[in-house]
Design an enzyme around this catalytic site. Structure first.
Site, PDB file in Angstrom:
ATOM      1  N   ASN A  79      42.767 -23.154 -24.211  1.00  0.00           N
ATOM      2  CA  ASN A  79      42.113 -23.169 -25.523  1.00  0.00           C
ATOM      3  C   ASN A  79      41.422 -21.829 -25.753  1.00  0.00           C
ATOM      4  OD1 ASN A  79      40.317 -23.526 -27.640  1.00  0.00           O
ATOM      5  ND2 ASN A  79      39.676 -25.573 -27.025  1.00  0.00           N
ATOM      6  N   CYS A 114      36.333 -23.268 -33.257  1.00  0.00           N
ATOM      7  CA  CYS A 114      37.799 -23.229 -33.201  1.00  0.00           C
ATOM      8  C   CYS A 114      38.436 -23.337 -34.587  1.00  0.00           C
ATOM      9  CB  CYS A 114      38.311 -24.332 -32.293  1.00  0.00           C
ATOM     10  SG  CYS A 114      37.506 -24.298 -30.707  1.00  0.00           S
ATOM     11  N   HIS A 164      45.174 -25.886 -33.968  1.00  0.00           N
ATOM     12  CA  HIS A 164      44.368 -25.320 -32.884  1.00  0.00           C
ATOM     13  C   HIS A 164      44.854 -25.907 -31.560  1.00  0.00           C
ATOM     14  CE1 HIS A 164      41.257 -24.140 -30.285  1.00  0.00           C
ATOM     15  NE2 HIS A 164      40.652 -25.311 -30.242  1.00  0.00           N
TER      16      HIS A 164
END
Ligand code: ACO
Length: 311
Positions: free
Chosen positions: A268, A114, A238
């Site tokens: 996500n 990520c 993020h």
């Protein structure tokens, strides 16, 4: 200072959205549990004909169009992904072919989970400086759904598919600061022998890592400058969990509005979450000339990265 300036952005999502109620088809969960623990309301999953490659192509085409540049002006192409369609060729090579970019430029995937988009931004800047180039196309593209065990409620409700892309120019007077790092840890893992194991995650350990990493990156980026967070217009983290963002806001003592969030709609999307957020900010008329923004990524590895730029 040889920093990067953002010239254009784009994003792409699969056609089909799955709200939290739809996830009860796969696992014993509820809208109430997912919303209260994460802030996520829906996510997109790739369907027939949709992959990290097709999403990357759509997002990159939009970013190029927004930048006003032709593909010939791109001097390096990096795709941050952990879920590319093929191990080889890289997603970057497939994207390069689809966009018909010049053959003699560096083109590769970057794997930092990520934090991958910001690792790719940092790598792109280094490549431009080292090779005397001017423009970089940097993409985050993920088909997280193919890494998930759809019978594991600890993970499958948390992720979504998507792509975001950004075109940057290297400019001598552009502000730029960056930090990055890693510490080996199996708290999130996918793969193993013959790449057979779906994602497994120790959620609480990642949570603790994330809530300390975001404030640490923000503070490190500001260190050694005359700036404070009041000089920063946006923090784009993020997008993993609203509670991680809320805890970071509290630790930093800033107004929550400074932190851009969209995870309720996308969940996500790993390396795609930051460029998707940048594209939405620009679409909403933000990141105007003079605005300063900090981006922070964190994830599997464990990895982290932060970049501060001025539009
Ligand atoms: N629906 C219903 N119940 C669930 C679900 C679900 N989808 N998932 C877990 N539970 C249950 C668990 O089984 C557990 O039940 P038990 O007490 O009977 O054993 C209970 O809920 C509590 O589980 P916890 O793990 O304690 O829940 P927590 O409050 O820690 O929230 C979460 C879990 C959302 C995963 C949180 O820890 C988190 O967000 N961590 C960070 C994860 C993250 O950010 N990952 C991505 C970053 S890196 C990357 O992007 C690759």
């Amino acid at each position: 200072m040889n920093g990067l300036r953002l010239l254009g952005t784009g994003r792409a999502l699969p056609k089909e959205a799955f709200d939290n109620d739809a996830m009860t088809r796969y696992v014993d969960t509820s809208d109430e549990w997912i919303t209260s623990r994460t802030g996520i309301h829906q996510r997109y999953f790739c369907g027939e004909g949709e992959t990290a490659t097709t999403l990357a192509i759509e997002a990159a085409q939009k970013a190029l169009l927004a930048s006003g540049l032709s593909g010939d002006a791109i001097d390096c192409l990096l795709v941050a992904t952990s879920s590319g369609e093929y191990v080889m060729p890289s997603t970057a090579c497939l994207l390069h072919q689809a966009l018909a970019l010049r053959p003699e430029i560096p083109v590769m995937d970057v794997g930092a989970a990520c934090a991958g988009f910001l690792y790719a931004v940092e790598t792109a800047r280094a490549l431009l400086i080292a090779r005397g180039g001017r423009h970089a196309l940097v993409v985050g593209a993920e088909q997280m759904s193919q890494l998930l065990d759809m019978s594991d409620r600890n993970t499958c409700v948390l992720f979504g598919d998507g792509a975001g892309a950004a075109v940057f120019a290297l400019e001598a007077d552009a502000e730029y600061a960056s930090v990055c790092g890693t510490r080996g840890d199996m708290a999130i893992k996918v793969g193993g022998p013959r790449r057979s194991q779906p994602m497994a995650m120790d959620g609480q350990s990642v949570f603790r890592f994330a809530v300390s990493t975001i404030p640490q990156c923000v503070n490190q980026l500001l260190e050694g400058t005359n700036l404070t967070l009041s000089d920063v217009d946006w923090v784009v983290c993020h997008q993993a969990n609203q509670r991680i963002i809320d805890a970071s806001v509290r630790r930093l003592g800033v107004a929550p509005e400074k932190f851009y969030t969209n995870l309720s709609r996308y969940a996500n999307t790993s390396a795609a979450s930051i460029p998707i957020a940048l594209d939405e900010l620009r679409e909403q008329g933000h990141l105007l000339p003079g605005e300063r923004y900090i981006m922070v990524g964190f994830g599997g590895g464990l990895t982290w990265a932060g970049v501060m730029m001025r539009a």
